[in-house]
Design a protein around this motif. Sequence first.
Motif, PDB file in Angstrom:
ATOM      1  N   PRO A   2      12.303  -7.077   0.284  1.00 56.26           N
ATOM      2  CA  PRO A   2      12.157  -5.365   0.264  1.00 56.26           C
ATOM      3  C   PRO A   2      12.489  -5.212   2.124  1.00 56.26           C
ATOM      4  CG  PRO A   2      10.687  -6.317  -0.956  1.00 56.26           C
ATOM      5  CD  PRO A   2      11.513  -7.649   0.024  1.00 56.26           C
ATOM      6  N   ALA A   3      12.750  -3.479   2.029  1.00 54.66           N
ATOM      7  CA  ALA A   3      13.512  -3.494   4.137  1.00 54.66           C
ATOM      8  C   ALA A   3      12.093  -2.967   4.090  1.00 54.66           C
ATOM      9  CB  ALA A   3      13.786  -1.880   3.433  1.00 54.66           C
ATOM     10  N   ALA A   4      10.892  -3.031   3.833  1.00 51.48           N
ATOM     11  CA  ALA A   4       9.877  -2.929   5.201  1.00 51.48           C
ATOM     12  C   ALA A   4       8.536  -3.428   3.837  1.00 51.48           C
ATOM     13  CB  ALA A   4       9.288  -1.356   5.452  1.00 51.48           C
ATOM     14  N   ILE A   5       8.226  -4.475   4.090  1.00 48.33           N
ATOM     15  CA  ILE A   5       6.542  -4.602   3.476  1.00 48.33           C
ATOM     16  C   ILE A   5       5.385  -4.081   3.874  1.00 48.33           C
ATOM     17  CG2 ILE A   5       5.541  -6.645   2.860  1.00 48.33           C
ATOM     18  CD1 ILE A   5       7.433  -7.830   2.522  1.00 48.33           C
ATOM     19  N   LYS A   6       4.292  -3.423   2.577  1.00 47.37           N
ATOM     20  CA  LYS A   6       3.346  -2.393   3.959  1.00 47.37           C
ATOM     21  C   LYS A   6       2.614  -3.364   3.579  1.00 47.37           C
ATOM     22  CE  LYS A   6       2.827  -0.025  -0.137  1.00 47.37           C
ATOM     23  NZ  LYS A   6       2.097   0.935  -0.669  1.00 47.37           N
ATOM     24  N   PRO A   7       1.241  -3.129   4.827  1.00 47.48           N
ATOM     25  CA  PRO A   7       0.543  -4.161   5.428  1.00 47.48           C
ATOM     26  C   PRO A   7      -0.364  -4.702   4.647  1.00 47.48           C
ATOM     27  CG  PRO A   7      -0.062  -2.352   6.620  1.00 47.48           C
ATOM     28  CD  PRO A   7       1.357  -2.162   5.362  1.00 47.48           C
ATOM     29  N   ILE A   8      -0.967  -5.845   5.127  1.00 46.34           N
ATOM     30  CA  ILE A   8      -1.900  -6.767   3.992  1.00 46.34           C
ATOM     31  C   ILE A   8      -3.187  -6.747   4.379  1.00 46.34           C
ATOM     32  CG2 ILE A   8      -2.306  -8.803   2.937  1.00 46.34           C
ATOM     33  CD1 ILE A   8       0.338 -10.157   4.038  1.00 46.34           C
ATOM     34  N   SER A  93      -3.642   2.693  -1.771  1.00 43.11           N
ATOM     35  CA  SER A  93      -2.200   2.929  -1.742  1.00 43.11           C
ATOM     36  C   SER A  93      -1.407   2.082  -0.908  1.00 43.11           C
ATOM     37  CB  SER A  93      -1.749   4.001  -2.265  1.00 43.11           C
ATOM     38  OG  SER A  93      -2.100   4.563  -1.460  1.00 43.11           O
ATOM     39  N   GLY A  94      -1.774   2.085   0.562  1.00 43.14           N
ATOM     40  CA  GLY A  94      -1.563   2.069   2.165  1.00 43.14           C
ATOM     41  C   GLY A  94      -0.790   0.339   1.651  1.00 43.14           C
ATOM     42  N   TYR A  95      -1.490  -0.365   1.341  1.00 43.47           N
ATOM     43  CA  TYR A  95      -1.074  -2.387   1.221  1.00 43.47           C
ATOM     44  C   TYR A  95      -0.198  -2.489   0.445  1.00 43.47           C
ATOM     45  CZ  TYR A  95      -4.945  -0.929   4.334  1.00 43.47           C
ATOM     46  OH  TYR A  95      -6.102  -0.262   4.985  1.00 43.47           O
TER      47      TYR A  95
END
Length: 231
Positions: A2-8, A93-95
């Motif tokens: 994926p182009a940008a993986i949200k933070p863990i 939802s930010g992760y």
Amino acid sequence: MPAAIKPILCVVTSHPIRGDSGEPTGFAMVELTHPLDVFEKAGIPVEIASIRGGHPPIDFFDLSDPVNARFWKDKTFREMLAHSRVLGELDPSGYSAVFFAGGHGTMWDFADSEAVQNVIRKIWEAGGIVSAVCHGPAALVNATLSDGKHLVAGKRIACFTDEEEAEVKYTHVVPYLLATTLKQRGALHQPAPNWSENVVVDGRLVTGQNPASAHGVGEAVVARLKTGVSH
């Protein structure tokens, strides 16, 4: 990938005392740093949260472990740890994934935390990854989905075993036996011999048995994020 993986989102305990024993506890350092090492090398951002926020108590603080030592000398990590976010104040939802590190402290504050239950439900139902190692799966004990079913019901998992708990002589100190309790919730427990590496993956649920499994849990989480596993 994926182009940008949200933070863990990496979650640790805030509980400092091992039951009525009076012994200090907290999160197991190696169970946070080894997955962080994997996430960092994969270029995936992380955030650290705890139940109460601020500097969480540390257990198994072993600086002879080179990964522990490297992170402990890293000012950015030390700052992030000292100012861990309050889990209940975060927007799930930010992760892309949530990871629960172990350490005996988790046995007193993960299972009954509404914030833990909420973040697991929200991330899972949004198609994200839920992961944990050693005593970290205490987070899964009371985690239910919107339909009321336990997340672990019918799923293969690994966690600190009752036999390992007996070997460290905390069977009568912890408030419940983790493996036994998760099996009561319907989990399909997949134990390995004491202290051996054991990572179990069931779709988007990634769990590990003990400290030796921390690195492998990190690798499994990254592999699923990079391939966009959605089931």
